[in-house]
Every structure is written in C-alpha cells, then in structure tokens.
Scaffold this motif. Structure first.
Motif, PDB file in Angstrom:
ATOM      1  N   LEU A   6     -14.455 -48.185  12.059  1.00  0.00           N
ATOM      2  CA  LEU A   6     -15.604 -48.161  11.049  1.00  0.00           C
ATOM      3  C   LEU A   6     -16.074 -46.723  10.835  1.00  0.00           C
ATOM      4  O   LEU A   6     -16.264 -46.105  12.066  1.00  0.00           O
ATOM      5  N   ARG A   7     -16.329 -46.306   9.651  1.00  0.00           N
ATOM      6  CA  ARG A   7     -17.182 -44.969   9.500  1.00  0.00           C
ATOM      7  C   ARG A   7     -18.315 -45.157   8.718  1.00  0.00           C
ATOM      8  O   ARG A   7     -18.493 -46.020   7.802  1.00  0.00           O
ATOM      9  N   ARG A   8     -19.551 -44.403   8.975  1.00  0.00           N
ATOM     10  CA  ARG A   8     -20.848 -44.693   8.222  1.00  0.00           C
ATOM     11  C   ARG A   8     -20.607 -43.591   6.815  1.00  0.00           C
ATOM     12  O   ARG A   8     -20.310 -42.639   6.922  1.00  0.00           O
ATOM     13  N   CYS A   9     -20.670 -44.304   5.753  1.00  0.00           N
ATOM     14  CA  CYS A   9     -20.892 -43.632   4.445  1.00  0.00           C
ATOM     15  C   CYS A   9     -22.096 -42.949   4.447  1.00  0.00           C
ATOM     16  O   CYS A   9     -23.256 -43.210   4.685  1.00  0.00           O
ATOM     17  N   LEU A  10     -21.937 -41.596   3.771  1.00  0.00           N
ATOM     18  CA  LEU A  10     -22.977 -40.696   3.822  1.00  0.00           C
ATOM     19  C   LEU A  10     -24.019 -41.092   2.361  1.00  0.00           C
ATOM     20  O   LEU A  10     -25.078 -40.506   2.246  1.00  0.00           O
ATOM     21  N   VAL A  47     -17.534 -40.898   2.602  1.00  0.00           N
ATOM     22  CA  VAL A  47     -18.203 -41.492   1.502  1.00  0.00           C
ATOM     23  C   VAL A  47     -17.190 -42.601   0.785  1.00  0.00           C
ATOM     24  O   VAL A  47     -16.301 -42.390   0.983  1.00  0.00           O
ATOM     25  N   CYS A  48     -18.195 -43.684   0.588  1.00  0.00           N
ATOM     26  CA  CYS A  48     -17.428 -44.764  -0.107  1.00  0.00           C
ATOM     27  C   CYS A  48     -16.660 -44.183  -1.344  1.00  0.00           C
ATOM     28  O   CYS A  48     -17.172 -43.219  -2.073  1.00  0.00           O
ATOM     29  N   SER A  60     -28.074 -35.375  -1.555  1.00  0.00           N
ATOM     30  CA  SER A  60     -28.686 -35.059  -0.609  1.00  0.00           C
ATOM     31  C   SER A  60     -28.228 -34.131   0.623  1.00  0.00           C
ATOM     32  O   SER A  60     -28.719 -33.484   1.258  1.00  0.00           O
ATOM     33  N   ARG A  61     -26.823 -33.714   0.152  1.00  0.00           N
ATOM     34  CA  ARG A  61     -25.997 -32.706   1.029  1.00  0.00           C
ATOM     35  C   ARG A  61     -26.020 -33.055   2.393  1.00  0.00           C
ATOM     36  O   ARG A  61     -25.876 -32.305   3.334  1.00  0.00           O
ATOM     37  N   ARG A  65     -24.784 -31.182   6.263  1.00  0.00           N
ATOM     38  CA  ARG A  65     -25.352 -31.168   7.457  1.00  0.00           C
ATOM     39  C   ARG A  65     -24.619 -32.015   8.426  1.00  0.00           C
ATOM     40  O   ARG A  65     -24.609 -31.584   9.631  1.00  0.00           O
ATOM     41  N   CYS A  66     -23.773 -32.954   8.148  1.00  0.00           N
ATOM     42  CA  CYS A  66     -22.791 -33.522   8.995  1.00  0.00           C
ATOM     43  C   CYS A  66     -21.875 -32.814   9.570  1.00  0.00           C
ATOM     44  O   CYS A  66     -21.319 -32.727  10.856  1.00  0.00           O
ATOM     45  N   LEU A  67     -21.182 -31.771   8.691  1.00  0.00           N
ATOM     46  CA  LEU A  67     -20.155 -30.843   9.269  1.00  0.00           C
ATOM     47  C   LEU A  67     -20.912 -29.540   9.548  1.00  0.00           C
ATOM     48  O   LEU A  67     -19.862 -28.833   9.805  1.00  0.00           O
ATOM     49  N   GLU A  68     -22.072 -29.333   9.513  1.00  0.00           N
ATOM     50  CA  GLU A  68     -22.692 -28.059   9.899  1.00  0.00           C
ATOM     51  C   GLU A  68     -22.123 -27.054   9.105  1.00  0.00           C
ATOM     52  O   GLU A  68     -21.892 -25.855   9.547  1.00  0.00           O
TER      53      GLU A  68
END
Ligand SMILES: [Zn+2]
Length: 93
Positions: A6-10, A47-48, A60-61, A65-68
C-alpha cells in the motif's frame, strides 16, 4: 498469497494498492519522471489515477515536498494526459 504493498496518495491521503496509483519517481541521478510500470528505481511519490486527487496533489505541491525537488510541469502534464486517457477508456468500455 502475495500481499500488494500500500502507498499513500498525495491527493486524498488514503493508502491504496500500488497498482491503483500513479508513481512519480526521482531517479538516483535526480531526474523526475512518471513511472507507469512501478519498476523504476528511485524515490517515489504516489497519486490516485483520478483527476480529483491529481489536481489536489498538483495544487498543493505535496509531491515536490515528498521528493524534495520541484516536479517539472511536463511531468504533471503527462500525468494529466494519462488520466484523460483512462477516463476515455472507461467511457468506451
Ligand atoms: Zn487519492
């Protein structure tokens, strides 16, 4: 039985099976690309495959942030195209 990671959608913040999400990947060389196979190496953001989640994530960009790193517009455009294609397929099916 194989467990699907499972992965979280941004966009919606829900955890979903990897194969239901689109993956943006930052390669070890720092290159950003859309990973449709889920097999590229590097750090990923998810992302879904839905327009609502994509719009939220883009606005929201959060992926940045997630990938810096700043995600190039070209990558977002590609994702948008991908979503549009999926929507078309659903209409035809
Ligand atoms: Zn989502």
């Amino acid at each position: 039985m194989k467990r699907i990671p499972l992965r979280r959608c941004l966009g919606c913040n829900e955890s979903k099976p990897k194969n239901e999400l689109m993956r943006i990947v930052r390669s070890p060389e720092g290159e950003i690309s859309l990973d449709l196979t889920g097999k590229k190496s590097g750090r990923g953001a998810y992302v879904c495959r839905s327009r609502a989640c994509f719009s939220k994530a883009r606005k929201s960009r959060r992926a940045d942030r997630c990938l810096e790193v700043a995600i190039p517009d070209a990558v977002y455009d590609l994702m948008e195209k991908q979503i549009a294609e999926l929507e078309n397929n659903e209409v035809e099916a």
